[in-house]
Every structure is written in C-alpha cells, then in structure tokens.
Motif scaffolding. Structure first.
Motif, PDB file in Angstrom:
ATOM      1  N   VAL A   1       0.850  -1.190   0.000  1.00  0.00           N
ATOM      2  CA  VAL A   1       0.000   0.000   0.000  1.00  0.00           C
ATOM      3  C   VAL A   1       0.884   1.237   0.000  1.00  0.00           C
ATOM      4  O   VAL A   1       1.853   1.318   0.773  1.00  0.00           O
ATOM      5  N   ILE A   2       0.535   2.191  -0.867  1.00  0.00           N
ATOM      6  CA  ILE A   2       1.209   3.490  -0.882  1.00  0.00           C
ATOM      7  C   ILE A   2       0.197   4.538  -0.466  1.00  0.00           C
ATOM      8  O   ILE A   2      -0.936   4.567  -0.968  1.00  0.00           O
ATOM      9  N   ALA A   3       0.596   5.376   0.478  1.00  0.00           N
ATOM     10  CA  ALA A   3      -0.274   6.443   0.965  1.00  0.00           C
ATOM     11  C   ALA A   3       0.584   7.670   1.193  1.00  0.00           C
ATOM     12  O   ALA A   3       1.805   7.615   1.157  1.00  0.00           O
ATOM     13  N   ALA A   4      -0.075   8.791   1.462  1.00  0.00           N
ATOM     14  CA  ALA A   4       0.677  10.028   1.645  1.00  0.00           C
ATOM     15  C   ALA A   4       1.722   9.874   2.745  1.00  0.00           C
ATOM     16  O   ALA A   4       2.814  10.441   2.651  1.00  0.00           O
ATOM     17  N   ASP A   5       1.396   9.149   3.777  1.00  0.00           N
ATOM     18  CA  ASP A   5       2.432   8.860   4.760  1.00  0.00           C
ATOM     19  C   ASP A   5       2.381   7.410   5.204  1.00  0.00           C
ATOM     20  O   ASP A   5       1.423   6.689   4.943  1.00  0.00           O
ATOM     21  N   ILE A   6       3.437   7.012   5.851  1.00  0.00           N
ATOM     22  CA  ILE A   6       3.638   5.608   6.187  1.00  0.00           C
ATOM     23  C   ILE A   6       2.622   5.139   7.226  1.00  0.00           C
ATOM     24  O   ILE A   6       2.262   3.954   7.262  1.00  0.00           O
ATOM     25  N   PHE A   7       2.142   6.036   8.035  1.00  0.00           N
ATOM     26  CA  PHE A   7       1.174   5.624   9.048  1.00  0.00           C
ATOM     27  C   PHE A   7      -0.082   5.071   8.384  1.00  0.00           C
ATOM     28  O   PHE A   7      -0.577   4.004   8.736  1.00  0.00           O
ATOM     29  N   ASP A   8      -0.579   5.795   7.391  1.00  0.00           N
ATOM     30  CA  ASP A   8      -1.760   5.317   6.679  1.00  0.00           C
ATOM     31  C   ASP A   8      -1.454   4.061   5.872  1.00  0.00           C
ATOM     32  O   ASP A   8      -2.238   3.119   5.850  1.00  0.00           O
ATOM     33  N   ALA A   9      -0.311   4.068   5.198  1.00  0.00           N
ATOM     34  CA  ALA A   9       0.040   2.894   4.393  1.00  0.00           C
ATOM     35  C   ALA A   9       0.090   1.647   5.269  1.00  0.00           C
ATOM     36  O   ALA A   9      -0.451   0.598   4.908  1.00  0.00           O
ATOM     37  N   ASP A  10       0.694   1.779   6.427  1.00  0.00           N
ATOM     38  CA  ASP A  10       0.899   0.614   7.269  1.00  0.00           C
ATOM     39  C   ASP A  10      -0.403   0.108   7.878  1.00  0.00           C
ATOM     40  O   ASP A  10      -0.689  -1.089   7.859  1.00  0.00           O
ATOM     41  N   ARG A  11      -1.203   1.014   8.428  1.00  0.00           N
ATOM     42  CA  ARG A  11      -2.405   0.508   9.093  1.00  0.00           C
ATOM     43  C   ARG A  11      -3.394  -0.077   8.098  1.00  0.00           C
ATOM     44  O   ARG A  11      -4.065  -1.081   8.392  1.00  0.00           O
ATOM     45  N   PHE A  12      -3.453   0.507   6.897  1.00  0.00           N
ATOM     46  CA  PHE A  12      -4.383  -0.048   5.924  1.00  0.00           C
ATOM     47  C   PHE A  12      -3.851  -1.313   5.271  1.00  0.00           C
ATOM     48  O   PHE A  12      -4.619  -2.201   4.927  1.00  0.00           O
ATOM     49  N   ALA A  13      -2.542  -1.405   5.110  1.00  0.00           N
ATOM     50  CA  ALA A  13      -1.978  -2.659   4.593  1.00  0.00           C
ATOM     51  C   ALA A  13      -2.240  -3.784   5.581  1.00  0.00           C
ATOM     52  O   ALA A  13      -2.582  -4.908   5.196  1.00  0.00           O
ATOM     53  N   THR A  14      -2.096  -3.496   6.852  1.00  0.00           N
ATOM     54  CA  THR A  14      -2.347  -4.499   7.876  1.00  0.00           C
ATOM     55  C   THR A  14      -3.801  -4.921   7.892  1.00  0.00           C
ATOM     56  O   THR A  14      -4.129  -6.104   7.908  1.00  0.00           O
ATOM     57  N   ALA A  15      -4.691  -3.918   7.893  1.00  0.00           N
ATOM     58  CA  ALA A  15      -6.119  -4.224   7.993  1.00  0.00           C
ATOM     59  C   ALA A  15      -6.610  -4.954   6.754  1.00  0.00           C
ATOM     60  O   ALA A  15      -7.344  -5.935   6.839  1.00  0.00           O
ATOM     61  N   ALA A  16      -6.201  -4.450   5.596  1.00  0.00           N
ATOM     62  CA  ALA A  16      -6.736  -5.006   4.357  1.00  0.00           C
ATOM     63  C   ALA A  16      -6.241  -6.414   4.101  1.00  0.00           C
ATOM     64  O   ALA A  16      -6.934  -7.217   3.479  1.00  0.00           O
ATOM     65  N   PHE A  17      -5.062  -6.721   4.568  1.00  0.00           N
ATOM     66  CA  PHE A  17      -4.519  -8.046   4.258  1.00  0.00           C
ATOM     67  C   PHE A  17      -5.446  -9.154   4.732  1.00  0.00           C
ATOM     68  O   PHE A  17      -5.572 -10.196   4.093  1.00  0.00           O
ATOM     69  N   ALA A  18      -6.088  -8.910   5.843  1.00  0.00           N
ATOM     70  CA  ALA A  18      -6.978  -9.936   6.379  1.00  0.00           C
ATOM     71  C   ALA A  18      -8.226 -10.116   5.529  1.00  0.00           C
ATOM     72  O   ALA A  18      -8.971 -11.066   5.736  1.00  0.00           O
ATOM     73  N   MET A  19      -8.456  -9.205   4.596  1.00  0.00           N
ATOM     74  CA  MET A  19      -9.665  -9.305   3.773  1.00  0.00           C
ATOM     75  C   MET A  19      -9.471 -10.237   2.594  1.00  0.00           C
ATOM     76  O   MET A  19     -10.406 -10.445   1.822  1.00  0.00           O
ATOM     77  N   GLY A  20      -8.283 -10.752   2.410  1.00  0.00           N
ATOM     78  CA  GLY A  20      -8.063 -11.724   1.344  1.00  0.00           C
ATOM     79  C   GLY A  20      -8.345 -11.151  -0.031  1.00  0.00           C
ATOM     80  O   GLY A  20      -7.810 -10.114  -0.414  1.00  0.00           O
ATOM     81  N   ASP A  21      -9.239 -11.805  -0.752  1.00  0.00           N
ATOM     82  CA  ASP A  21      -9.548 -11.379  -2.117  1.00  0.00           C
ATOM     83  C   ASP A  21     -10.118  -9.973  -2.175  1.00  0.00           C
ATOM     84  O   ASP A  21     -10.041  -9.316  -3.209  1.00  0.00           O
ATOM     85  N   GLU A  22     -10.705  -9.529  -1.097  1.00  0.00           N
ATOM     86  CA  GLU A  22     -11.332  -8.209  -1.099  1.00  0.00           C
ATOM     87  C   GLU A  22     -10.353  -7.096  -0.779  1.00  0.00           C
ATOM     88  O   GLU A  22     -10.718  -5.914  -0.844  1.00  0.00           O
ATOM     89  N   ALA A  23      -9.137  -7.448  -0.440  1.00  0.00           N
ATOM     90  CA  ALA A  23      -8.197  -6.444   0.048  1.00  0.00           C
ATOM     91  C   ALA A  23      -7.969  -5.328  -0.959  1.00  0.00           C
ATOM     92  O   ALA A  23      -8.027  -4.146  -0.623  1.00  0.00           O
ATOM     93  N   ILE A  24      -7.692  -5.685  -2.195  1.00  0.00           N
ATOM     94  CA  ILE A  24      -7.335  -4.654  -3.165  1.00  0.00           C
ATOM     95  C   ILE A  24      -8.545  -3.778  -3.483  1.00  0.00           C
ATOM     96  O   ILE A  24      -8.393  -2.580  -3.755  1.00  0.00           O
ATOM     97  N   SER A  25      -9.734  -4.342  -3.404  1.00  0.00           N
ATOM     98  CA  SER A  25     -10.931  -3.525  -3.609  1.00  0.00           C
ATOM     99  C   SER A  25     -11.078  -2.505  -2.497  1.00  0.00           C
ATOM    100  O   SER A  25     -11.441  -1.350  -2.743  1.00  0.00           O
TER     101      SER A  25
END
Lengths: 248, 269
Positions: free
Chosen positions: A192-216
């Motif tokens: 995940v790329i975001a304006a800052d690393i805080f957003d990139a990291d928390r959303f990469a962490t959260a979304a990963f658990a969504m599996g196929d839905e993560a990229i959506s």
C-alpha cells in the motif's frame, strides 16, 4: 550515513544523506527503542503490558498511549473492524498501529532537525524523503513473495509512505484445524502506498486480512494505492498505482 | 496472544499441504541453511491455474520444477544441492541489489535467521534436473506443485550431519518462542528415524484476522499482471518476511535441541 539495527523484533534501517555524522541515526534509533519500551506487549515492564494487567487507570495513561489508542480506534472504524488491537483473550496488542506511527514520528524527527534527504525502513515499511546519496529519487522494490531475494516491482514513491503486508510462509496453506475450510490468506502480499507511512501501514495491515477483497478495499479508500500478489503470482493493482512505478 | 494450534503436518487424509521448491540454481555456497519442503496440494493449486495466470506463467510442462513429476515419496535423505545461503543482513543491506531476471526459477524458502543453522535441505530432485533448470534462466513458469505423494512425510529436511551421524535424536522438541513483531512464533519439531518428520506451529501471530465471507465485487479499474522479477538497482525493499524469520528461528532452536546442542530440550522419545 546508513545503519541497521534490530529493534521491536525487526531490522530497522535509517539512512540520512549528506552527513557522515551518526548522531541523527542515533536519535532515531533511540526513538524506536523508546517506542518499544512503552508499547511492546512482549516486555513485562512496558506501559502496554501494565495496561493489560489492569495496572494503568485511564487518568494515568501517557499521552503517547492515549494517542495510539485513539488512532487504533479510528482505524478500527475505518476498516469495518478488520483492524482491531483488542485481543480475543483480553488486553490489547497495538503492534499493528505502533509500527507505522513510530516510522512516521521518526521521519518527522529527521525533518524537524532540517534533514531533507533520508529513508526510514522498519521491517519493510518505508518512509523516505528527498533523494538518495546519488541525488536520485529513492527506489523501493516490492519483495517477491515467492523468492525473498528478488523484487517484482521498482517504485519511486517520492515522499509517500509504502508498506507491505504479507503472509509469513511463502505459498503455504496454513490453516486452523478447527476451521480447515478457512484458509488464512488468499493473497500473499499487499503493498500500500499512501501520503504517509502511518496510513500505508495501518491499511496494509487491515486489508490483508480481507483476502480477495483487500485490493478492492484499497481502491475504494481515498488516498491509497495498492498492489496485491496472489498465490498464483498474479498481481492486482489499483488505478493510480502505476504512477509510482519507476521507469528504467 | 491467542494460541491457535496450527499444524503443518499433513498426512494423506488431510485436506492439503504445500511444497517449497528448492532449486540448485540458486545455491551459491554450501553454507548451512535450513528450509522446509512439504508435499504440495497439486490438485487444488493445479486446477486453479487458469486465465491470466496460466498465460503469464506459460506452459506448466516447461516449469523448471525441481521435483520429479511422478508421485513418489521423497527419498529418505539425499545429498544434493545446498540451499540458497541465507543473508542475515539482507534486510539491512538492501541498497543496490541486482536481482535475477526470472521470478519463479529460484523460489526460496523463508530467509533463515542469522543464528546457528541446521544443515542444508535437500530438494527431492535429481541433480541433473535441477542443473537443467539452472541452465534455463529465461523460463518464466512458476514451478507447479506436484501430485501429492501417497504417504510422504509432511516435511523432509535433510542435513549432512543427520545423515552421516544421525545427529537428530528421535523425539518431540519445542523451539524457542521467537519474536515476529506482530506476535510470537513457536514451533514443535518431531524427529523420527533421525529425521524431521513434522513441524507443528504452537503459536502464531493472530493479528491477521481470518477472512470473513463478504460479497465478491470486481471493481472497475483494477488491473492485473503476472509478477516479474526486476533487475533494477534499488535502495530498499518493501516486503513482509518477519514472521518467516521467527518461524525459522524457532525451528532452528528445536532442531538444536534434537541435535543435543541446547540445554533445556524437552525431547521425549
């Protein structure tokens, strides 16, 4: 000047361009040590461990702990509960929010000191600024989830933050024997790329658990671009991701 | 941290297991390195390979697989190609990495941690086959999992010392609890006949919530591509390898106990 140390259970690399002085690196490493000392649930004398024992009443919480708890709650709401620092057995483990928060603060520390060209890399979550020692934009690779010695993309995120969440064991079908039909990860890697690393990291962490839905989820959340790799070696990316891809 | 009993040990009756393919092409030294090879769930993965993935990876038949195509149990212990040497400082020395051209020809096990390693793992493949793979760097095919051997052990780990001296004592050994940042990883290793036959994960970071069933949507604008190894020089790498390092740390400590090298081993025959 560049150095790597193991803190918070991961390798942390700090590079500050334009100085042979190691003092700024020392200050950043000290910052990560302090974060670890306060937030590690694996250290019995950390504030988080004390909190989990019930030894910290709300009025006695440090300002940093309050800030992290609030950010974690905000993230929980923004990710429909996919991000939740509360442990099923009780207590909290804020590791998933502390990491990006700490990297962002490290970058701010350097910026506040006047450094314009630097790169902070904590366990593969990266926040850079300016240019590398050659005067060129920082080039960040995405690690190949099938081969840790290769990268599968070359990015120039500029001042954006970049974080990658991934499965720990390449290509394995790890499953819970109590729920054998439920595979634990559909995708192997989500960047995940975001304006800052805080957003990139928390959303990469959260979304990963969504599996196929993560990229959506990344696609529909404003301010985020993403690149997910599935177990067949097929990557799916959001529409704006390509603008970060380096060309030759 | 919630302790979920996750078991890598899969026998014929279980639902699936996965193979690491280790290629001699990547072995550059005889440095000790440990890795795991598990038989794969070919029926599941093979049938899924269709559409863009199949087109991208090319003919399955040309995949430079290290394993033979026939479903035979892995040999007991074969001395063969060493594993890719782990680079303990890999995470730190990311600058100016030149990477191989082929993304799938040399899939590696999780990078081993910079502590005492178990001896090399042997890919259950004939060396000529692996050498042929090394001579074809351009083939972009992903090594496909092979058919599940009927009664293969879930994990085959061959070590020089174990083969020649039987240095692994039979028993069950719990590895140390290793820090994976998001949690701890702890494995339990089972040695039978002097070999590692089973690895059970006792503790695993549970922040990765299990996927919930939600409606699948195909958002417009999402683009797909086959991943490709890059050869550009880079300053740093973004990737998640943390837990795999912790896994290997814990496994190595279990194997060290099995070798009689560590005190406090909880081996029981």
């Amino acid at each position: 000047m560049r150095e790597t140390r193991h803190i918070m259970g991961m390798p942390i690399t700090i590079e500050v361009v334009g100085t042979p002085d190691s003092a700024p690196l020392e200050r950043v490493f000290a910052h990560f040590e302090a974060v670890d000392a306060r937030f590690s649930p694996f250290k019995a004398d950390s504030e988080v461990s004390a909190l989990n024992r019930g030894d910290v009443p709300p009025w006695a919480r440090s300002a940093e702990l309050e800030e992290v708890l609030e950010l974690a709650e905000q993230t929980r709401r923004e990710t429909r509960g996919y991000f939740d620092i509360r442990r099923p057995s009780g207590g909290i483990d804020p590791s998933g929010i502390v990491k990006g928060w700490a990297i962002r603060n490290a970058a701010r520390l350097l910026a506040d000191e006047g450094w314009r060209d630097y790169c902070v890399n904590a366990g593969g979550d990266i926040q850079c600024a300016g240019h590398n020692a050659e005067g060129a934009p920082w080039r960040i690779g995405i690690r190949n989830p099938f081969n840790a010695r290769q990268s599968i993309k070359t990015l120039q995120p500029g001042d954006a933050g970049i974080a990658t969440s991934g499965t720990s064991i390449r290509g394995q079908h790890i499953y819970d024997p109590h729920h054998p039909d439920r595979r634990l990860s559909e995708i192997l890697s989500l960047t995940v790329i975001a304006a800052d690393i805080f957003d990139a990291d928390r959303f990469a962490t959260a979304a990963f658990a969504m599996g196929d839905e993560a990229i959506s989820f990344i696609a529909e959340t404003p301010g985020l671009e993403g690149y997910a790799v599935d177990r067949h070696g097929v990557a799916t990316m959001t529409t704006g991701f390509k603008r970060y891809v380096a060309h030759a | 941290m919630k302790k979920a009993l996750l078991s890598l040990a899969v026998i014929a009756a279980s639902s699936g297991y996965v193979v690491y393919q280790n290629h001699a092409a990547q072995s550059l030294s005889q440095d000790n390195a440990s890795a795991l090879i598990l038989p794969s769930d070919a029926s599941k993965d093979g049938s899924d390979l269709s559409g863009p993935a199949a087109a991208a990876v090319g003919s399955a038949d040309s995949a430079p697989a290290a394993e033979p195509a026939t479903a035979t149990p892995p040999p007991s212990v074969r001395m063969g190609s060493a594993l890719p040497a782990p680079s303990p400082a890999e995470e730190g020395d990311e600058a100016r990495k030149d990477v191989a051209a082929n993304v799938f020809s040399t899939p590696a096990p999780p990078p081993a941690p910079p502590i005492g390693q178990a001896a090399p793992v042997v890919a259950p493949a004939s060396p000529p086959q692996v050498a042929a793979a090394a001579a074809e760097p351009a083939a972009p095919a992903m090594p496909l999992p092979r058919p599940r051997p009927a009664d293969a052990p879930s994990i085959v780990v061959a070590s020089q010392s174990a083969q020649s001296t039987g240095a692994f004592r039979d028993g069950t050994y719990q590895g140390s609890s290793a820090n994976a940042y998001y949690g701890r990883v702890q494995v339990e290793a089972v040695i039978q006949g002097g070999q590692l036959v089973n690895v059970k994960i006792l503790d695993y970071p549970s922040d990765r919530r299990t996927s919930r069933a939600i409606n699948s949507r195909a958002l417009p604008g999402l683009e797909r591509e086959a991943i490709q190894a890059q050869s550009a020089e880079i300053d740093a790498v973004s990737g998640a390898t943390l837990t795999s390092e912790a896994f290997m740390q814990s496994l190595d400590s279990a194997l060290a106990q099995a070798s009689g090298g560590a005190s406090g081993g909880r081996g029981r025959a």
